[in-house]
Design an enzyme around this catalytic site. Sequence first.
Site, PDB file in Angstrom:
ATOM      1  N   LYS A   1      37.017  33.885  38.751  1.00  0.00           N
ATOM      2  CA  LYS A   1      37.317  32.630  39.558  1.00  0.00           C
ATOM      3  C   LYS A   1      36.137  31.449  39.244  1.00  0.00           C
ATOM      4  CE  LYS A   1      33.326  33.595  42.196  1.00  0.00           C
ATOM      5  NZ  LYS A   1      32.187  32.578  42.276  1.00  0.00           N
TER       6      LYS A   1
ATOM      7  N   ASP B   1      33.689  38.092  47.852  1.00  0.00           N
ATOM      8  CA  ASP B   1      34.267  37.235  46.810  1.00  0.00           C
ATOM      9  C   ASP B   1      35.653  38.418  46.647  1.00  0.00           C
ATOM     10  OD1 ASP B   1      32.832  35.143  46.550  1.00  0.00           O
ATOM     11  OD2 ASP B   1      32.143  35.920  44.501  1.00  0.00           O
TER      12      ASP B   1
END
Length: 305
Positions: A10, A137
Amino acid sequence: MSVTVRVPAKVNVQLAVGAARPDGFHDLANVFLAVGLYDEVTVTPADGLRITCEGPDADQVPLDRTNLAARAAIALAGRRGIEPDVHVHIAKDIPVAGGMAGGSADGAGALLACDALWGAGASRAELLEICAELGSDVPFSLVGGAALGVGRGERLTALETGGTFHWVFAMAGRGLSTPAVFREFDRLARGRDIPEPVASAELLEALAKGDAEALARAVSNDLQPAALSLFPELARTLEAGRAAGALATLVSGSGPTTAFLTRDAESARKVAAALRTSGTCRTVRTAAGPVPGATVLRGDRPSGG
């Protein structure tokens, strides 16, 4: 009998950070974009829990029960009243300790793979609940695409994207500790009023329209000053990418990977080539996003994830 799951890296196109909470965490407005750099996590029945890893910087990956992939297997097994007797093999391609959620990706990948291997039948909601327990996350690594994360970043709202965004990532010669970066953020913020973190309306609109130039004007990372304070050499990498024509430059998450938004794939290749010869970074990769989150590539049982 084994299951293999692919999980993306990401980039944070916005990371707004609030003041430290009493529990030591910070409220965030974290706009995630999944990009096409992947780890693959393969799980196979075993006599006990075992973690192995291959790929770039695999020697830096912990192979004990502190690894998020191991913790994911333990968490799901505990909920089903079974032993986490599985061999988890991680094929790394996401930079290690690079601020691109490689460890979180491995946790989400192992969770989805174990669910499929064991036929555990976890719902999407249960998988996301376990992910949130594992780390801030990890839920996004499961979901992928583009999303706004609030709280510690674990409470997600999917975001619309109107196109593909092309990125270059420059990996530094050493790592940065995420807790250390947050501590430096707190030190630099001492005595200042820290506003509540909110997502940028301009940034969300740029994502929805697929407008790279508008996104470039809106990207931000409140942790960047702290990362640069601890790792001043990153400023040279950012300047090299800017000079090569990147639309926007920023530290990815807590760093030390630096991210460069470009106009298109050809521009990404040019920026990557310039960074490779700049002498300011260790390795350079290109990737585009958004891409899907954790996905079962092959296995003996279908997955609900």
